[in-house]
Motif scaffolding. Structure first.
Motif, PDB file in Angstrom:
ATOM      1  N   ASP A 190       0.829  -1.209   0.000  1.00 35.81           N
ATOM      2  CA  ASP A 190       0.000   0.000   0.000  1.00 35.81           C
ATOM      3  C   ASP A 190       0.865   1.261   0.000  1.00 35.81           C
ATOM      4  O   ASP A 190       0.631   2.186  -0.791  1.00 35.81           O
ATOM      5  CB  ASP A 190      -0.925   0.017   1.227  1.00 35.81           C
ATOM      6  CG  ASP A 190      -2.055  -0.996   1.138  1.00 35.81           C
ATOM      7  OD1 ASP A 190      -2.555  -1.240   0.022  1.00 35.81           O
ATOM      8  OD2 ASP A 190      -2.431  -1.552   2.187  1.00 35.81           O
ATOM      9  N   VAL A 191       1.856   1.308   0.885  1.00 39.43           N
ATOM     10  CA  VAL A 191       2.687   2.520   0.953  1.00 39.43           C
ATOM     11  C   VAL A 191       3.555   2.660  -0.303  1.00 39.43           C
ATOM     12  O   VAL A 191       3.876   3.779  -0.722  1.00 39.43           O
ATOM     13  CB  VAL A 191       3.543   2.559   2.234  1.00 39.43           C
ATOM     14  CG1 VAL A 191       2.660   2.559   3.483  1.00 39.43           C
ATOM     15  CG2 VAL A 191       4.548   1.418   2.293  1.00 39.43           C
ATOM     16  N   SER A 192       3.909   1.533  -0.911  1.00 40.47           N
ATOM     17  CA  SER A 192       4.697   1.582  -2.146  1.00 40.47           C
ATOM     18  C   SER A 192       3.873   2.148  -3.300  1.00 40.47           C
ATOM     19  O   SER A 192       4.368   2.963  -4.098  1.00 40.47           O
ATOM     20  CB  SER A 192       5.207   0.178  -2.503  1.00 40.47           C
ATOM     21  OG  SER A 192       6.080  -0.324  -1.503  1.00 40.47           O
ATOM     22  N   LEU A 193       2.610   1.745  -3.393  1.00 36.38           N
ATOM     23  CA  LEU A 193       1.748   2.253  -4.467  1.00 36.38           C
ATOM     24  C   LEU A 193       1.430   3.730  -4.266  1.00 36.38           C
ATOM     25  O   LEU A 193       1.324   4.494  -5.247  1.00 36.38           O
ATOM     26  CB  LEU A 193       0.464   1.430  -4.541  1.00 36.38           C
ATOM     27  CG  LEU A 193       0.638  -0.045  -4.947  1.00 36.38           C
ATOM     28  CD1 LEU A 193      -0.710  -0.744  -5.007  1.00 36.38           C
ATOM     29  CD2 LEU A 193       1.372  -0.168  -6.281  1.00 36.38           C
ATOM     30  N   LYS A 194       1.313   4.163  -3.037  1.00 37.49           N
ATOM     31  CA  LYS A 194       1.100   5.586  -2.782  1.00 37.49           C
ATOM     32  C   LYS A 194       2.331   6.396  -3.186  1.00 37.49           C
ATOM     33  O   LYS A 194       2.215   7.534  -3.659  1.00 37.49           O
ATOM     34  CB  LYS A 194       0.757   5.809  -1.301  1.00 37.49           C
ATOM     35  CG  LYS A 194      -0.644   5.317  -0.940  1.00 37.49           C
ATOM     36  CD  LYS A 194      -0.963   5.512   0.531  1.00 37.49           C
ATOM     37  CE  LYS A 194      -2.371   5.002   0.855  1.00 37.49           C
ATOM     38  NZ  LYS A 194      -2.699   5.139   2.298  1.00 37.49           N
ATOM     39  N   LEU A 195       3.502   5.807  -3.031  1.00 39.68           N
ATOM     40  CA  LEU A 195       4.720   6.467  -3.483  1.00 39.68           C
ATOM     41  C   LEU A 195       4.715   6.629  -5.003  1.00 39.68           C
ATOM     42  O   LEU A 195       5.064   7.695  -5.524  1.00 39.68           O
ATOM     43  CB  LEU A 195       5.944   5.675  -3.041  1.00 39.68           C
ATOM     44  CG  LEU A 195       7.293   6.159  -3.588  1.00 39.68           C
ATOM     45  CD1 LEU A 195       7.596   7.579  -3.123  1.00 39.68           C
ATOM     46  CD2 LEU A 195       8.416   5.209  -3.168  1.00 39.68           C
ATOM     47  N   LEU A 196       4.301   5.583  -5.722  1.00 39.09           N
ATOM     48  CA  LEU A 196       4.206   5.678  -7.176  1.00 39.09           C
ATOM     49  C   LEU A 196       3.282   6.823  -7.578  1.00 39.09           C
ATOM     50  O   LEU A 196       3.586   7.597  -8.498  1.00 39.09           O
ATOM     51  CB  LEU A 196       3.698   4.359  -7.769  1.00 39.09           C
ATOM     52  CG  LEU A 196       4.763   3.381  -8.293  1.00 39.09           C
ATOM     53  CD1 LEU A 196       5.692   2.916  -7.179  1.00 39.09           C
ATOM     54  CD2 LEU A 196       4.095   2.179  -8.967  1.00 39.09           C
ATOM     55  N   PRO A 204      -4.781   4.068  -9.754  1.00 38.67           N
ATOM     56  CA  PRO A 204      -6.184   4.470  -9.631  1.00 38.67           C
ATOM     57  C   PRO A 204      -6.575   4.853  -8.207  1.00 38.67           C
ATOM     58  O   PRO A 204      -6.049   4.312  -7.231  1.00 38.67           O
ATOM     59  CB  PRO A 204      -6.950   3.236 -10.109  1.00 38.67           C
ATOM     60  CG  PRO A 204      -5.986   2.116 -10.080  1.00 38.67           C
ATOM     61  CD  PRO A 204      -4.631   2.695 -10.263  1.00 38.67           C
ATOM     62  N   ALA A 205      -7.512   5.765  -8.115  1.00 36.25           N
ATOM     63  CA  ALA A 205      -7.951   6.280  -6.810  1.00 36.25           C
ATOM     64  C   ALA A 205      -8.531   5.179  -5.941  1.00 36.25           C
ATOM     65  O   ALA A 205      -8.351   5.192  -4.711  1.00 36.25           O
ATOM     66  CB  ALA A 205      -8.988   7.386  -7.024  1.00 36.25           C
ATOM     67  N   GLU A 206      -9.230   4.216  -6.558  1.00 40.78           N
ATOM     68  CA  GLU A 206      -9.841   3.154  -5.740  1.00 40.78           C
ATOM     69  C   GLU A 206      -8.785   2.287  -5.050  1.00 40.78           C
ATOM     70  O   GLU A 206      -9.068   1.651  -4.031  1.00 40.78           O
ATOM     71  CB  GLU A 206     -10.771   2.272  -6.576  1.00 40.78           C
ATOM     72  CG  GLU A 206     -10.106   1.500  -7.695  1.00 40.78           C
ATOM     73  CD  GLU A 206     -10.191   2.217  -9.031  1.00 40.78           C
ATOM     74  OE1 GLU A 206     -10.154   1.522 -10.066  1.00 40.78           O
ATOM     75  OE2 GLU A 206     -10.299   3.463  -9.025  1.00 40.78           O
ATOM     76  N   ILE A 207      -7.577   2.274  -5.596  1.00 36.78           N
ATOM     77  CA  ILE A 207      -6.482   1.551  -4.948  1.00 36.78           C
ATOM     78  C   ILE A 207      -5.889   2.386  -3.820  1.00 36.78           C
ATOM     79  O   ILE A 207      -5.636   1.898  -2.720  1.00 36.78           O
ATOM     80  CB  ILE A 207      -5.396   1.184  -5.978  1.00 36.78           C
ATOM     81  CG1 ILE A 207      -5.942   0.190  -7.006  1.00 36.78           C
ATOM     82  CG2 ILE A 207      -4.161   0.619  -5.287  1.00 36.78           C
ATOM     83  CD1 ILE A 207      -6.351  -1.141  -6.448  1.00 36.78           C
ATOM     84  N   LEU A 208      -5.707   3.667  -4.099  1.00 39.33           N
ATOM     85  CA  LEU A 208      -5.105   4.554  -3.100  1.00 39.33           C
ATOM     86  C   LEU A 208      -6.022   4.770  -1.903  1.00 39.33           C
ATOM     87  O   LEU A 208      -5.547   5.012  -0.784  1.00 39.33           O
ATOM     88  CB  LEU A 208      -4.766   5.896  -3.744  1.00 39.33           C
ATOM     89  CG  LEU A 208      -3.754   5.850  -4.899  1.00 39.33           C
ATOM     90  CD1 LEU A 208      -3.630   7.235  -5.526  1.00 39.33           C
ATOM     91  CD2 LEU A 208      -2.391   5.356  -4.403  1.00 39.33           C
ATOM     92  N   GLU A 209      -7.314   4.702  -2.130  1.00 37.75           N
ATOM     93  CA  GLU A 209      -8.292   4.984  -1.071  1.00 37.75           C
ATOM     94  C   GLU A 209      -8.962   3.723  -0.545  1.00 37.75           C
ATOM     95  O   GLU A 209      -9.934   3.802   0.210  1.00 37.75           O
ATOM     96  CB  GLU A 209      -9.359   5.945  -1.609  1.00 37.75           C
ATOM     97  CG  GLU A 209      -8.780   7.294  -2.049  1.00 37.75           C
ATOM     98  CD  GLU A 209      -9.774   8.127  -2.854  1.00 37.75           C
ATOM     99  OE1 GLU A 209     -10.941   7.673  -3.011  1.00 37.75           O
ATOM    100  OE2 GLU A 209      -9.394   9.214  -3.330  1.00 37.75           O
ATOM    101  N   ARG A 210      -8.460   2.575  -0.914  1.00 36.64           N
ATOM    102  CA  ARG A 210      -9.123   1.323  -0.548  1.00 36.64           C
ATOM    103  C   ARG A 210      -9.039   1.052   0.956  1.00 36.64           C
ATOM    104  O   ARG A 210      -8.203   1.634   1.672  1.00 36.64           O
ATOM    105  CB  ARG A 210      -8.510   0.159  -1.315  1.00 36.64           C
ATOM    106  CG  ARG A 210      -7.149  -0.263  -0.822  1.00 36.64           C
ATOM    107  CD  ARG A 210      -6.537  -1.361  -1.672  1.00 36.64           C
ATOM    108  NE  ARG A 210      -5.402  -1.976  -0.974  1.00 36.64           N
ATOM    109  CZ  ARG A 210      -5.527  -2.997  -0.137  1.00 36.64           C
ATOM    110  NH1 ARG A 210      -6.721  -3.515   0.105  1.00 36.64           N
ATOM    111  NH2 ARG A 210      -4.475  -3.492   0.472  1.00 36.64           N
TER     112      ARG A 210
END
Length: 302
Positions: A190-196, A204-210
Motif C-alpha cells: 500500500d505505501v509503495s503504491l502511494k509512493l508511485l 487508480p484512486a480506488e487503490i489509493l483509497e481502498r
C-alpha cells in the motif's frame, strides 16, 4: 597430585618462547598482549548486555524427551528473528512514506536475509524424525506456530489480511491490540503504491483509497504503472529498485513457506496440525498466496 590442567600451564611464564603454540600458553599470551578486560565485577559484561540469563533460562521442556529442546530452541530463535523482521519492516514502511528510499532499501534487504536465515533454520528442525516428534506432540496440546502473533503481524504488514486471524489472540488483549493495529494499517505494498502516485504515476484512486483491512487484489492499471517504471528504469531508478526489493522479499517469503511445508511433511506427514489446521494441506494453500501480484505479472509484458 595432578591438579587442574590450567594450574600446570599457569606455571609457564607468558613470555616463554618455547611454549607450545597449540596449547593454553599460546592463547594466554595473546590475551595478555591484547590487554583484554577479564574482570567484570564493576562493569557490564556480554551476558549482562544480552540478558542471557533470561534468554537461556526460557527453555522449559514439558516432556522427558531429549528432542524437545530442539523444538523449543528452533521456535524461540525464529521468534527472535521475527522480532527483528518487524522492526525492519515497520521502519522501512515509514521511510517509504517519507520518500527516504535508500534507508528503506537497506531494511528490506535485511528482511530478505532474515527470511533466508529462517529457511536454513528449518534444516535443523528437519533432523527430528517422525517418532521423535510423536514423543513430544502430546505435550504441545493445541499450541502451534499458527498462533504466533509476530508472524501474523508480518503477514499483515506484507498485505495478507484476514480478519479471522485476529481471533487466536482475543484471549490476550495486549497482543490483540498489537495485531489489530497491524491489520488496520496500510501494508508495505500500500505505501509503495502511494509512493508511485506521488511520483506522478497513474495509480487508480480506488487503490489509493481502498480499505487497508482487505486483502489486496491485482489491478491492471497498477500493473501499467509499474510497467512505466520498468520500461523507463533509468528515469525511475529508485522506484525500479523498490520493485525489485519487493520481488526479492516475496521470493524469500515463498522459500520460507515452502521449507516450512516440506519440513512439516517430513516430520508429521499428513496429520492435522496441533493448532487445528490441516497441516500440510493448509501450508500448500498458503504457497498460492501472492502478495505483490503486479510485480510478478508485469514481467510477461516486458
Amino acid at each position: 597430585m595432578s591438579g587442574c590442567p590450567f594450574n600446570q600451564s599457569a606455571n609457564v611464564p607468558l613470555s616463554d618462547p618455547h611454549a607450545d603454540a597449540s596449547g593454553d600458553t599460546g592463547s594466554a599470551q595473546i590475551v595478555h598482549d591484547e590487554t583484554a578486560q577479564l574482570d567484570f565485577s564493576q562493569s557490564m559484561s556480554y551476558g549482562d548486555y544480552l540478558q542471557l540469563d533470561a534468554i537461556l533460562n526460557a527453555q522449559k521442556p514439558l516432556s522427558p524427551d531429549h528432542n524437545e529442546m530442539l523444538f523449543i530452541v528452533q521456535h524461540q530463535t525464529s521468534e527472535l528473528w521475527m522480532k527483528l523482521m518487524l522492526h525492519e519492516l515497520t521502519a522501512a514502511m515509514r521511510h517509504i512514506e517519507e520518500d527516504e528510499l535508500p534507508d528503506a532499501f537497506k531494511m528490506l534487504a535485511r528482511v530478505s536475509q532474515i527470511m533466508a536465515q529462517l529457511v536454513h533454520a528449518w534444516d535443523v528442525l528437519a533432523t527430528m524424525t517422525p517418532p521423535e516428534y510423536s514423543a513430544i506432540r502430546p505435550y504441545l496440546a493445541q499450541s502451534s506456530g499458527f498462533q504466533s502473533w509476530q508472524y501474523r503481524c508480518i503477514e499483515f504488514s506484507m498485505g495478507n489480511k484476514n480478519q479471522n486471524m485476529l481471533i487466536p489472540h482475543a484471549h490476550r488483549p495486549d497482543l490483540h491490540e498489537i495485531v489489530e493495529k497491524a491489520f488496520c494499517a496500510p501494508s508495505l505494498y500500500d505505501v509503495s503504491l502511494k509512493l508511485l502516485a506521488r511520483r506522478g504515476l497513474a495509480v487508480p484512486a480506488e487503490i489509493l483509497e481502498r480499505d487497508c483491512r482487505q486483502a489486496y487484489a491485482a489491478n491492471n492499471q497498477v500493473e501499467d504503472a509499474w510497467l512505466v517504471v520498468y520500461r523507463n528504469h533509468k528515469k525511475y531508478w529508485d522506484l525500479y529498485q523498490l520493485g525489485e526489493e519487493l520481488a526479492d522479499l516475496e521470493d524469500a517469503f515463498r522459500l520460507w513457506r515452502f521449507r516450512h511445508l516440506t519440513t512439516v511433511e517430513r516430520v508429521i506427514g499428513f496429520k492435522r496440525g496441533t493448532g487445528g489446521t490441516g497441516g500440510v494441506s493448509y501450508l500448500r494453500k498458503m504457497l498460492d498466496v501472492v502478495l505483490f501480484p503486479e510485480i510478478w505479472s508485469l514481467r510477461t509484458s516486458l
